[in-house]
Design an enzyme around this catalytic site. Structure first.
Site, PDB file in Angstrom:
ATOM      1  N   TYR A 159      13.031  11.362   1.329  1.00 16.36           N
ATOM      2  CA  TYR A 159      13.994  12.025   2.233  1.00 16.36           C
ATOM      3  C   TYR A 159      14.926  12.952   1.459  1.00 16.36           C
ATOM      4  O   TYR A 159      15.273  14.034   1.924  1.00 16.36           O
ATOM      5  CB  TYR A 159      14.838  10.987   2.994  1.00 16.36           C
ATOM      6  N   LYS A 218       5.029   8.653   5.720  1.00 17.92           N
ATOM      7  CA  LYS A 218       5.564   9.042   4.423  1.00 17.92           C
ATOM      8  C   LYS A 218       5.742   7.819   3.527  1.00 17.92           C
ATOM      9  O   LYS A 218       5.970   6.745   4.083  1.00 17.92           O
ATOM     10  CB  LYS A 218       6.888   9.810   4.556  1.00 17.92           C
TER      11      LYS A 218
HETATM   12  P1  NAD Z   1       5.981  -3.291   7.315  1.00 21.59           P
HETATM   13  O1  NAD Z   1       5.964  -4.132   6.096  1.00 21.59           O
HETATM   14  O2  NAD Z   1       6.926  -3.652   8.393  1.00 21.59           O
HETATM   15  O3  NAD Z   1       4.530  -3.237   7.961  1.00 21.59           O
HETATM   16  C1  NAD Z   1       3.379  -3.046   7.172  1.00 21.59           C
HETATM   17  C2  NAD Z   1       2.155  -3.380   8.004  1.00 21.59           C
HETATM   18  O4  NAD Z   1       1.007  -3.244   7.160  1.00 21.59           O
HETATM   19  C3  NAD Z   1       2.148  -4.819   8.545  1.00 21.59           C
HETATM   20  O5  NAD Z   1       1.658  -4.816   9.853  1.00 21.59           O
HETATM   21  C4  NAD Z   1       1.176  -5.538   7.627  1.00 21.59           C
HETATM   22  O6  NAD Z   1       0.508  -6.613   8.257  1.00 21.59           O
HETATM   23  C5  NAD Z   1       0.201  -4.425   7.277  1.00 21.59           C
HETATM   24  N1  NAD Z   1      -0.481  -4.640   6.011  1.00 21.59           N
HETATM   25  C6  NAD Z   1      -1.809  -4.500   5.821  1.00 21.59           C
HETATM   26  N2  NAD Z   1      -2.161  -4.793   4.568  1.00 21.59           N
HETATM   27  C7  NAD Z   1      -1.024  -5.159   3.939  1.00 21.59           C
HETATM   28  C8  NAD Z   1      -0.749  -5.594   2.619  1.00 21.59           C
HETATM   29  N3  NAD Z   1      -1.710  -5.686   1.693  1.00 21.59           N
HETATM   30  N4  NAD Z   1       0.509  -5.885   2.311  1.00 21.59           N
HETATM   31  C9  NAD Z   1       1.500  -5.771   3.220  1.00 21.59           C
HETATM   32  N5  NAD Z   1       1.300  -5.352   4.491  1.00 21.59           N
HETATM   33  C10 NAD Z   1       0.042  -5.060   4.854  1.00 21.59           C
HETATM   34  O7  NAD Z   1       6.209  -1.787   6.835  1.00 21.59           O
HETATM   35  P2  NAD Z   1       6.742  -0.570   7.700  1.00 21.59           P
HETATM   36  O8  NAD Z   1       8.213  -0.482   7.532  1.00 21.59           O
HETATM   37  O9  NAD Z   1       6.187  -0.603   9.061  1.00 21.59           O
HETATM   38  O10 NAD Z   1       6.144   0.667   6.855  1.00 21.59           O
HETATM   39  C11 NAD Z   1       4.797   1.100   6.995  1.00 21.59           C
HETATM   40  C12 NAD Z   1       4.695   2.565   6.556  1.00 21.59           C
HETATM   41  O11 NAD Z   1       5.551   3.338   7.373  1.00 21.59           O
HETATM   42  C13 NAD Z   1       5.123   2.849   5.115  1.00 21.59           C
HETATM   43  O12 NAD Z   1       4.320   3.858   4.566  1.00 21.59           O
HETATM   44  C14 NAD Z   1       6.551   3.336   5.255  1.00 21.59           C
HETATM   45  O13 NAD Z   1       6.959   4.181   4.205  1.00 21.59           O
HETATM   46  C15 NAD Z   1       6.473   4.075   6.570  1.00 21.59           C
HETATM   47  N6  NAD Z   1       7.770   4.118   7.278  1.00 21.59           N
HETATM   48  C16 NAD Z   1       8.238   5.317   7.675  1.00 21.59           C
HETATM   49  C17 NAD Z   1       9.443   5.418   8.334  1.00 21.59           C
HETATM   50  C18 NAD Z   1       9.940   6.748   8.814  1.00 21.59           C
HETATM   51  O14 NAD Z   1      11.110   6.835   9.211  1.00 21.59           O
HETATM   52  N7  NAD Z   1       9.106   7.776   8.853  1.00 21.59           N
HETATM   53  C19 NAD Z   1      10.194   4.262   8.561  1.00 21.59           C
HETATM   54  C20 NAD Z   1       9.681   3.033   8.153  1.00 21.59           C
HETATM   55  C21 NAD Z   1       8.467   2.972   7.508  1.00 21.59           C
END
Ligand code: NAD
Length: 373
Positions: A220, A134
């Protein structure tokens, strides 16, 4: 001979074709000793590292089978930690060759929001079922493209809405559906956290996030307003507030929005990157239900107007979510968070931004039952 109606015939034909499309995947699973679907995580950031991969060590119907990462150092680390074979480790360039990997049934896209559509569509083209984090994408048009690609490829699609598999939320949904406390009149849904970290993070960069608090936590609130009434809103009005423009240069800091529902009920949502709140409240003719916290990783907590304290054993929400989707694929149980639900939420997100742009004008919504499972 038993007569077959046109409708039954069409259904049988559709099911038959659907099973044919999925037949190779089903065979691959049956051959595996554990009969679990293999999931490949795309993007090994904090959510994959601290929530999804650990949850996949406890799931009943699926397991971690592969990774897709743009960071070479993570390849070996993850391979060792999770005993992953070399052939199931991909980068963003060779990702499409995942089509040949029979050990992977589902691709779970966990990248910054503006990258979801590209990777979900590539996963579908590779013949893999898809879970998209999401918010589903950064526009309704992108949601449509993901849905169309999955449909064309004959693969299943789900959004990472973990709360649809979470017991406190499911209890709220049951109370709403069965009208335990009568007709719903008002819902309040607040989802926010205080962002003080790296000002260059992708969540504050509109090109990668698609928007600020609304795209992140606001989804959410929208979800909660809908399952807390059991209805889609028929209109929305919205307002934006900014107190730290030097930090939130490119994305929204705080948004409030009001919904009208078909039965006359009203909803109010609050989302922010500048406050900590995580709460749901639904009030009905004969009582109310509160969840607080309502959308963190749990355990959640809930109570009702007649003094009941909701209590459920804690399990990983992400594990329950991925098991639910795997059961949907293997056993035909309902898809609790289908692509249409993610698209519906993006229609509402776009309407909220439109209302803000037009100084709080009421934007009508014509969603019918879209995305309500
Ligand atoms: P994060 O920043 O921790 O991780 C992002 C990942 O994407 C990293 O591994 C990074 O290397 C990679 N990436 C690739 N290209 C990138 C770029 N151009 N810029 C930045 N990062 C890049 O983020 P996250 O918290 O893991 O979130 C990722 C996804 O998951 C998002 O869509 C977020 O909304 C979703 N999410 C959902 C929940 C949930 O409870 N359902 C919780 C957290 C995150």
């Amino acid at each position: 001979m038993k007569k077959i109606s046109r409708r039954t015939f069409n259904t049988t034909l559709t099911l038959g074709l659907g099973m044919m499309v999925n037949a190779p995947k089903a065979c691959a699973v049956q051959k595996r000793a554990d009969k679990k679907l293999g999931i490949a995580l795309v993007g090994l950031g904090s959510y994959s590292t601290y929530q999804l991969a650990p949850a996949l060590q406890e799931t009943t119907h699926c397991r971690l089978a592969g990774i897709v990462t743009g960071t070479p150092e993570k390849e070996q680390k993850w391979a060792e930690k999770y005993n992953l074979p070399k052939e199931s480790i991909y980068n963003y360039d060779n990702f499409d060759t995942i089509a040949k990997n029979d050990d992977i049934d589902i691709v779970y896209v966990v990248l910054p929001n503006s990258m979801h559509a590209d990777f979900c569509i590539r996963a579908a083209k590779a013949g893999k079922h898809v879970i998209c984090e999401k918010p589903m994408a950064v526009s309704v048009a992108e949601c449509d493209a993901i849905i169309a690609a999955c449909k064309k490829a004959g693969v299943k699609l789900s959004v990472g809405y973990r709360l649809h598999s979470e017991p406190y939320t499911k209890e709220l949904m049951r109370i709403v559906k069965e009208k335990t406390y009568g007709e719903v009149r008002y819902v309040a849904a607040d989802a926010a956290y205080n962002s003080r970290g790296n000002p260059n993070q992708w969540r504050l960069d509109k090109a990668l996030s698609g928007g600020g608090a609304l795209m992140n936590m606001g989804v959410y609130s929208i979800q909660s307003a809908i399952y807390g009434t059991g209805m889609n809103p028929t209109s929305v009005t919205a307002q934006e507030f900014s107190t730290r423009p030097e930090y939130f240069k490119d994305t929204d800091e705080t948004i409030t929005a009001q919904f009208e529902f078909p039965n006359g009920a009203v909803g109010n949502i609050f989302t922010s990157h500048n406050a900590n709140i995580n709460r749901h409240f639904s009030t009905f003719d004969k009582g109310w239900v509160e969840l607080n916290p309502a959308n963190n990783y749990g355990p959640l907590s809930g109570r009702t107007s007649d003094g009941k304290v909701l209590e459920f054993p804690h399990q990983s929400q992400q594990g329950l979510q991925m098991d639910d989707f795997s059961k949907h694929i293997m056993q035909g149980t309902p898809n609790v968070a289908p692509g249409e639900m993610g698209k519906r939420d993006m229609i509402i997100v776009e309407a909220i931004y439109q209302s803000i742009k037009e100084d709080g004008k009421k934007i009508p919504l014509d969603l019918g039952m879209m995305g309500i499972v």
